[in-house]
Design a protein around this motif. Structure first.
Motif, PDB file in Angstrom:
ATOM      1  N   VAL A 166      23.386  13.735  33.573  1.00 24.64           N
ATOM      2  CA  VAL A 166      23.208  13.655  32.120  1.00 24.64           C
ATOM      3  C   VAL A 166      24.427  12.988  31.504  1.00 24.64           C
ATOM      4  CG1 VAL A 166      22.943  14.987  29.993  1.00 24.64           C
ATOM      5  CG2 VAL A 166      21.735  15.687  32.076  1.00 24.64           C
ATOM      6  N   LEU A 167      24.212  12.110  30.542  1.00 23.44           N
ATOM      7  CA  LEU A 167      25.305  11.464  29.806  1.00 23.44           C
ATOM      8  C   LEU A 167      25.230  11.899  28.346  1.00 23.44           C
ATOM      9  CD1 LEU A 167      25.187   7.775  31.146  1.00 23.44           C
ATOM     10  CD2 LEU A 167      26.746   9.602  31.829  1.00 23.44           C
ATOM     11  N   ASN A 168      26.267  12.567  27.883  1.00 23.29           N
ATOM     12  CA  ASN A 168      26.360  12.915  26.469  1.00 23.29           C
ATOM     13  C   ASN A 168      27.009  11.740  25.753  1.00 23.29           C
ATOM     14  OD1 ASN A 168      27.063  13.950  23.905  1.00 23.29           O
ATOM     15  ND2 ASN A 168      27.063  16.036  24.724  1.00 23.29           N
ATOM     16  N   LEU A 169      26.235  11.034  24.969  1.00 15.82           N
ATOM     17  CA  LEU A 169      26.699   9.813  24.313  1.00 15.82           C
ATOM     18  C   LEU A 169      27.008  10.042  22.837  1.00 15.82           C
ATOM     19  CD1 LEU A 169      24.170   7.264  25.879  1.00 15.82           C
ATOM     20  CD2 LEU A 169      26.412   7.970  26.728  1.00 15.82           C
ATOM     21  N   PRO A 213      10.488  10.247  33.287  1.00 17.79           N
ATOM     22  CA  PRO A 213      10.219  11.500  34.004  1.00 17.79           C
ATOM     23  C   PRO A 213       9.215  12.361  33.241  1.00 17.79           C
ATOM     24  CG  PRO A 213      12.578  11.054  33.918  1.00 17.79           C
ATOM     25  CD  PRO A 213      11.922  10.060  33.020  1.00 17.79           C
ATOM     26  N   GLU A 214       8.314  12.985  33.983  1.00 15.88           N
ATOM     27  CA  GLU A 214       7.296  13.829  33.364  1.00 15.88           C
ATOM     28  C   GLU A 214       7.960  14.962  32.583  1.00 15.88           C
ATOM     29  OE1 GLU A 214       3.323  16.421  34.631  1.00 15.88           O
ATOM     30  OE2 GLU A 214       4.465  15.299  36.132  1.00 15.88           O
ATOM     31  N   GLY A 215       7.543  15.127  31.358  1.00 24.71           N
ATOM     32  CA  GLY A 215       8.095  16.181  30.512  1.00 24.71           C
ATOM     33  C   GLY A 215       9.248  15.727  29.643  1.00 24.71           C
ATOM     34  N   LEU A 273      21.816  11.906  23.665  1.00 18.97           N
ATOM     35  CA  LEU A 273      21.796  12.301  25.078  1.00 18.97           C
ATOM     36  C   LEU A 273      21.010  11.268  25.877  1.00 18.97           C
ATOM     37  CD1 LEU A 273      20.982  16.144  25.034  1.00 18.97           C
ATOM     38  CD2 LEU A 273      23.194  15.075  25.515  1.00 18.97           C
ATOM     39  N   SER A 274      21.473  10.990  27.091  1.00 22.37           N
ATOM     40  CA  SER A 274      20.724  10.141  28.005  1.00 22.37           C
ATOM     41  C   SER A 274      21.070  10.557  29.431  1.00 22.37           C
ATOM     42  CB  SER A 274      21.039   8.658  27.759  1.00 22.37           C
ATOM     43  OG  SER A 274      20.150   7.834  28.495  1.00 22.37           O
ATOM     44  N   TYR A 275      20.799   9.673  30.398  1.00 24.44           N
ATOM     45  CA  TYR A 275      21.037  10.044  31.785  1.00 24.44           C
ATOM     46  C   TYR A 275      21.175   8.791  32.632  1.00 24.44           C
ATOM     47  CZ  TYR A 275      15.961   9.207  32.080  1.00 24.44           C
ATOM     48  OH  TYR A 275      14.716   8.652  32.014  1.00 24.44           O
ATOM     49  N   ILE A 276      21.584   8.967  33.868  1.00 26.70           N
ATOM     50  CA  ILE A 276      21.708   7.865  34.814  1.00 26.70           C
ATOM     51  C   ILE A 276      21.325   8.373  36.197  1.00 26.70           C
ATOM     52  CG2 ILE A 276      24.156   8.328  35.276  1.00 26.70           C
ATOM     53  CD1 ILE A 276      24.577   5.321  35.560  1.00 26.70           C
ATOM     54  N   LYS A 277      20.672   7.543  36.985  1.00 26.56           N
ATOM     55  CA  LYS A 277      20.252   7.955  38.324  1.00 26.56           C
ATOM     56  C   LYS A 277      21.448   8.010  39.245  1.00 26.56           C
ATOM     57  CE  LYS A 277      16.941   6.782  41.992  1.00 26.56           C
ATOM     58  NZ  LYS A 277      16.330   8.109  42.042  1.00 26.56           N
ATOM     59  N   ASP A 300      18.135  20.114  33.902  1.00 26.37           N
ATOM     60  CA  ASP A 300      17.195  20.876  34.732  1.00 26.37           C
ATOM     61  C   ASP A 300      15.926  20.065  34.997  1.00 26.37           C
ATOM     62  OD1 ASP A 300      18.961  22.972  34.765  1.00 26.37           O
ATOM     63  OD2 ASP A 300      17.962  24.082  33.153  1.00 26.37           O
ATOM     64  N   LEU A 301      15.463  19.325  33.986  1.00 27.63           N
ATOM     65  CA  LEU A 301      14.255  18.521  34.150  1.00 27.63           C
ATOM     66  C   LEU A 301      14.475  17.398  35.155  1.00 27.63           C
ATOM     67  CD1 LEU A 301      11.364  17.671  33.104  1.00 27.63           C
ATOM     68  CD2 LEU A 301      12.596  16.122  31.569  1.00 27.63           C
ATOM     69  N   LEU A 302      15.622  16.745  35.090  1.00 33.92           N
ATOM     70  CA  LEU A 302      15.885  15.578  35.927  1.00 33.92           C
ATOM     71  C   LEU A 302      16.224  15.940  37.366  1.00 33.92           C
ATOM     72  CD1 LEU A 302      18.026  13.584  33.347  1.00 33.92           C
ATOM     73  CD2 LEU A 302      15.684  13.083  34.027  1.00 33.92           C
ATOM     74  N   GLY A 303      16.909  17.070  37.575  1.00 28.72           N
ATOM     75  CA  GLY A 303      17.291  17.478  38.920  1.00 28.72           C
ATOM     76  C   GLY A 303      18.573  16.802  39.393  1.00 28.72           C
TER      77      GLY A 303
END
Length: 851
Positions: A776-779, A753-755, A847-851, A768-771
Motif C-alpha cells: 500500500v502507498l499512502n500518497l 482487484p475484486e472488491g 491511497l494507492s498500491y504497487i505490485k 488486507d484486500l490486496l494481500g
C-alpha cells in the motif's frame, strides 16, 4: 542443556544420598566456574576480533603515495562509451550504490569496454543481483574478449533472466587480474527497450561544445527558459533559466581540456537524464592558466512524434581547481575563485592558519609565513601542470578537518573511495597527521568500511572527532565508537542508537542521543563531551518523551512531548508536538526555555547558528500549520575565518576566505606535502554490522545524485518532484518518476482487484484486500498531478474528501481527472481546478498500491 533445577531433581530421583548430592554439587559448581571462565575468554576473543586492531601495537610501515593502477570499465550504449566505472577491491552492499543506470534493450545484450591501464587482466565475469535483498539473479563468464588496437578490450554478453519492468538491479563486472586479485565494477541495470539513446548522447555532446562558442547563443536560446534575474551571476549554479550569456560562460572564454564518459542517471520511456563531467581551462588577466571542474546535468525527452529533443531540465556546477601557483592572496585572506556555496574549513586557535577542502584537495594557508601547502590530493602533476586522470577526478571522497595547531600541524580524516595509493580501490576512512616541520602528511590509520560514499558521507558529516588524547570518535549507522590512534584498539561507546535521535554540536565535541527511543520520543537522553568524558543524563517528566533537536554551540537542544500529542498524520507519518524546548549545557544548567501557549513545535532546523522552528496548533485531533519562529544564537563562536562572495567581470563570483588575522606575509609560498600511506595489511579492520534494516525506506535521486531517504512514500514523491527526480522503494522499484506519464490515461476497471471499488478510505483494509503480493502507498500530501505517474502504471487512487466521501480516481487527461461512478458503472470527468479544490480541503488524502 539442563537447567540447575533439572540437574538437581534428576540426581535426587536416582537414589543418591544427600551427602553425595552436596559433594556432586561442589564438583559441579567448580566445573561450571571453569566453564564460565572458558566462555568468558572465548567471548573476549570474539569481542577482540571485532573491536581490536588487526595490527600489532607498533608504528605501521608507510610508503610514499603513487598514482592509480586499476583498470576502468565502460558500458557501451549504441556504440558510445558511457557509465565509466572505477575498480573496488571488495564487494560492498549495493542499496545506495547508484552511480549510473545502464539500460537493457530488447535483445538483452550488454557491451562493455575495458581499459586495463597499468594492470594485466586474466578474465572477466558478471553477476546480476537484486538490490532489495542482494539475492543472486544470475551470473556468468564473459568469454568474447577482443583486444583493440588502442590497448582496450571489448566484450559482450546476454542477460538470460527476465527483469521486472520498473525495477532496478545491480550489475557487477568482475575483473580477474594476473596479480591474483579480483576487482569489482558496479552499475545498475533497468529495462530500457525502445529508447533511442544515440540521439540523447549526441545532444549532450553537442550542447557542451555549443556552450564553448559565443556564436551559438541564439541556437542555445531555443532550449533554455532564460529569465531576467539579478542572481544570474555564478558559474556554480547555472540552470535552464539562466541567461544564454552565462550558459556560454560569460567573459571566461574557456577551452575544453578533458571530457569523461557521459553517465546515464535515469531512463524511462518518456525521459532520459544524463550527467556530463569535463574539465575546461581559461586564462586570467595575467595569462595564468586556470582549470575548472564542470558537471552538467540534462533531463530530456523527444517531442511527441518527432526526433527533436526537448531539454526539460539543465543544471551546471563549475568550480575552480585551486592551484597554489595562481595569485590568490588578498589583504584579508585568500581568493579561492569560483567555488560552491559551502566550503569545509577550520582555523588554528590564533586564527593565523586556515585549512580548507576544495574540489577533492586539502590545503593549508599560514597568514604569517605565506606558506600555501597542498596537504593531500589524488591528482598528479607533470611538468608543473595537472595530469588529469579520470580515476583521480572521481567525486567520491571528502575530508573532515579535525585539529589545526598554531604550529601548522594538522590532523584530518580522508573518507570515501581511495583512487590511488596503498588502499587504491577501497572504501574507508583514513586518518592523517601533517607535520609542518617535516612537511609530510602521514597516514596513521586506515579503516576499511563496506559503505558507499553517499552513506559514508552521511555518517561522517554527523560525527568525526579526534580528541586531544588521540581518540577518533565515529558514528556509523547505529553505533558510537572510539578508535585509539596510537595502538589501533577500539571499542563501542554506545550501540543500538536510533539514527534520528543522534545529534552533534558544530565542533562535534559534544554529542547526544536518545535512550530507549520510540516514535513519541524517549524517556531519557544522554549528552557526552568527547573531550572531557563528562556525561549528562536527562530524564523526561513521567509520561512524557524527549526529542533531539540539535545543538546551539555546545548546548543540547531538546523538546518535551506528551503522549497525547504524538499524532499520526494523514500520510502515515508520526508528528510529535513538542510543548516546550530546553537548551541545556553539559553541566545540567538550563540556558533557555522556549514555550508558547496552545502552540506546539513540530520540527526544528539548524540554520547557520540559529534554530528555525515549525509551529502548529492542535485542532480536531490534528496539527495545523501556525507559521514559524526562530531561536537566535547571541553567543556565536568565532570560527577564526569567514566566507564571502565578490563580483568579478570575468569569473562572475569569487569566493573570498577572510581570516580574523591580517596576513603579514607579502607573498604566497607554494608548497606540497609528501604523502605517506600505511602499507597494505598494516591497517585497522572494522567489522561493522549491517544496521540498515528498515524495510519502509524510500530513496530519492535527483540531478544524478542521492538527495535523501524518507519513511513516507508521499514525502519522497514531493521531494523527488522538487528536484525533477525519481523515488524508489526498498525493493528498488520506481514509485514515482518526474514526467514519466503520457498526456492522458484511463484504467480499465475490469483489471482492478475484486472488491477494490467497494472499499472505504482505509489503509489496513486495502492492504488486507490486496494481500502480500502488493504494498500500500499512502500518497496523502501529493498534488493531483503527482498522482499521474501512479495512474499511468495502472494503479487507481482512492481519495477522501472533507465530508468523508470516497472517490476512485482511474484516469486523467489535459483538462480533467476521471472518477469511477459506482451508480452508473462508468467514469465521469471532473475538471482539474474543481478536483484540486475538492481534495485540498481535506489535505489531499490519497491511497494507492504497487505490485
Amino acid at each position: 542443556m539442563k537447567s540447575w533445577f533439572e540437574f538437581e531433581t534428576a540426581y535426587d530421583r536416582s537414589g543418591i544420598g544427600q551427602g553425595s548430592v552436596r559433594g556432586f554439587m561442589k564438583k559441579a559448581v567448580r566445573l561450571i566456574l571453569i566453564l564460565l571462565v572458558i566462555l568468558a575468554a572465548c567471548a573476549a576473543g570474539v569481542f577482540a576480533y571485532r573491536y581490536r586492531s588487526s595490527r600489532e601495537e607498533q608504528t605501521a610501515e608507510t610508503v610514499e603515495a603513487k598514482g592509480p593502477t586499476l583498470p576502468v570499465v565502460f558500458m557501451q550504449v549504441d556504440g558510445t562509451d558511457v557509465n565509466e566505472m572505477f575498480g573496488i577491491r571488495e564487494d560492498i552492499p549495493t542499496s545506495y550504490e547508484r552511480e549510473s543506470v545502464t539500460p537493457l534493450t530488447t535483445d538483452k545484450k550488454l557491451s562493455i569496454k575495458i581499459d586495463p591501464k597499468d594492470s594485466e587482466m586474466e578474465g572477466a565475469s558478471y553477476e546480476l543481483s537484486s538490490i532489495a535483498d542482494e539475492s543472486l539473479v544470475e551470473n556468468g563468464e564473459i568469454t568474447d574478449l577482443e583486444n583493440g588496437t588502442d590497448g582496450t578490450v571489448t566484450a559482450s554478453f546476454t542477460v538470460r533472466s527476465n527483469l521486472r519492468s520498473g525495477q532496478e538491479y545491480m550489475l557487477r563486472i568482475d575483473l580477474r587480474l594476473k596479480s591474483g586479485e579480483d576487482v569489482y565494477y558496479y552499475t545498475r541495470l533497468v529495462q530500457g527497450s525502445g529508447i533511442d539513446f544515440s540521439g540523447y548522447l549526441d545532444f549532450v555532446q553537442n550542447f557542451v561544445n555549443m556552450c564553448l562558442d559565443k556564436k551559438n547563443q541564439d541556437d542555445l536560446a531555443n532550449y533554455l527558459e532564460s529569465e531576467n534575474t539579478a542572481y544570474d551571476s555564478s558559474f556554480t549554479d547555472i540552470d535552464i533559466t539562466s541567461s544564454t550569456d552565462m550558459v556560454t560562460w560569460g567573459s571566461l572564454a574557456p577551452e575544453l581540456v578533458q571530457e569523461m564518459a557521459p553517465v546515464i542517471c535515469a531512463c524511462n520511456t518518456t525521459t532520459v537524464s544524463i550527467a556530463q563531467t569535463y574539465i575546461i581551462s581559461a586564462s586570467d588577466s595575467d595569462g595564468n592558466t586556470e582549470y575548472y571542474k564542470v558537471r552538467d546535468y540534462y533531463r530530456m525527452k523527444y517531442a511527441d512524434g518527432t526526433t527533436t529533443i526537448s531539454l526539460l531540465n539543465f543544471k551546471r556546477n563549475a568550480t575552480l581547481i585551486f592551484d597554489s601557483s595562481l595569485p590568490a592572496r588578498t589583504d584579508t585572506g585568500l581568493n579561492l575563485g569560483v567555488q560552491g556555496k559551502t566550503l569545509t574549513y577550520s582555523t588554528s586557535q590564533s586564527g593565523s592558519i586556515v585549512v580548507f577542502a576544495e574540489n577533492g584537495d586539502l590545503w593549508s594557508y599560514n597568514a604569517e609565513t605565506g606558506a600555501l601547502t597542498s596537504l593531500f590530493t589524488f591528482r598528479e602533476k607533470s611538468g608543473g601542470s595537472y595530469a588529469f586522470d579520470d580515476r583521480t577526478e572521481t567525486e567520491a571522497h571528502d575530508y573532515a578537518i579535525e585539529q589545526v595547531s598554531d604550529s601548522g600541524d594538522v590532523t584530518f580524516v580522508l573518507y570515501g573511495y581511495m583512487s590511488s595509493g596503498s588502499h587504491e580501490g577501497e572504501m574507508g576512512v583514513a586518518v592523517f597527521s601533517y607535520s609542518a616541520d617535516t612537511k609530510t602528511s602521514e597516514e596513521t590509520m586506515f579503516l576499511p568500511l563496506k559503505q558507499s560514499f553517499a552513506v559514508l558521507k552521511q555518517n561522517i558529516s554527523r560525527l568525526s572527532y579526534v580528541s586531544s588524547a588521540g581518540e577518533l570518535y565515529l558514528f556509523l549507522g547505529t553505533e558510537l565508537c572510539k578508535v585509539n590512534l596510537t595502538d589501533g584498539t577500539y571499542a563501542m561507546v554506545q550501540d543500538s542508537i536510533d539514527s534520528d535521535g543522534f545529534v552533534s554540536s558544530n565542533s562535534q565535541q559534544v554529542v547526544a542521543w536518545l535512550d530507549k527511543d520510540n516514535e513519541g520520543g524517549s524517556s531519557e537522553a544522554t549528552v557526552l563531551d568527547l573531550e572531557s568524558g563528562k556525561k549528562l543524563q536527562i530524564t523526561a517528566p513521567q509520561g512524557e518523551g524527549i526529542l533531539s533537536c540539535g545543538f546551539i554551540n555546545s548546548d543540547f537542544v531538546y523538546g518535551l512531548v506528551k503522549a497525547e500529542n504524538v499524532i499520526t498524520g494523514s500520510d502515515g507519518v508520526v508528528v510529535c508536538g513538542m510543548y516546550q524546548l530546553d537548551i541545556e549545557d553539559i553541566d545540567g544548567k538550563i540556558k533557555k526555555t522556549y514555550q508558547k501557549d496552545n502552540t506546539y513545535v513540530t520540527a526544528v532546523t539548524e540554520e547557520q547558528n540559529d534554530l528555525a522552528l515549525s509551529l502548529a496548533t492542535l485542532e480536531n485531533g490534528s496539527f495545523q500549520d501556525a507559521g514559524t519562529d526562530r531561536i537566535v544564537n547571541n553567543e556565536t563562536e568565532d570560527s577564526g575565518a569567514s566566507l564571502s562572495l565578490s563580483s568579478d567581470s570575468r569569473t562572475g563570483q569569487d569566493t573570498i576566505l577572510t581570516l580574523s588575522v591580517t596576513p603579514s606575509a607579502d607573498a604566497i609560498s607554494p608548497q606540497s606535502a609528501q604523502i605517506l600511506f600505511t602499507t597494505e595489511g598494516a591497517e585497522t579492520t572494522l567489522n561493522w554490522p549491517d544496521t540498515d534494516t528498515d524495510q519502509s525506506l524510500y530513496t530519492v535521486y535527483g540531478y544524478g545524485t542521492l538527495q535523501g531517504t524518507y519513511q513516507s512514500a508521499s514525502r519522497a514523491i514531493v521531494a523527488a518532484d522538487a528536484v525533477s527526480g525519481l523515488a524508489l522503494n526498498r525493493a528498488q522499484q520506481y514509485i514515482w518518476v518526474r514526467g514519466d506519464w503520457p498526456s492522458s490515461y484511463t484504467i480499465d476497471t475490469s483489471t482492478l482487484p475484486e472488491g477494490f471499488l467497494d472499499l472505504k478510505y482505509d489503509e489496513k483494509a486495502l492492504g488486507d484486500l490486496l494481500g502480500s503480493d502488493y504494498s500500500v502507498l499512502n500518497l496523502s500530501g501529493c498534488t493531483r498531478e503527482e498522482l499521474y505517474y501512479q495512474l499511468s502504471q495502472g494503479y487507481p487512487v482512492i481519495a477522501k474528501t472533507s465530508d468523508d466521501s470516497v472517490y476512485y480516481i482511474i484516469g486523467y487527461d489535459a483538462y480533467n481527472i476521471w472518477i469511477y461512478d459506482k451508480s452508473t458503472g462508468e467514469a465521469k470527468a471532473v475538471a482539474t481546478d474543481d478536483a484540486d479544490a475538492l481534495f485540498s480541503k481535506n489535505g489531499n488524502q490519497f491511497l494507492s498500491y504497487i505490485k
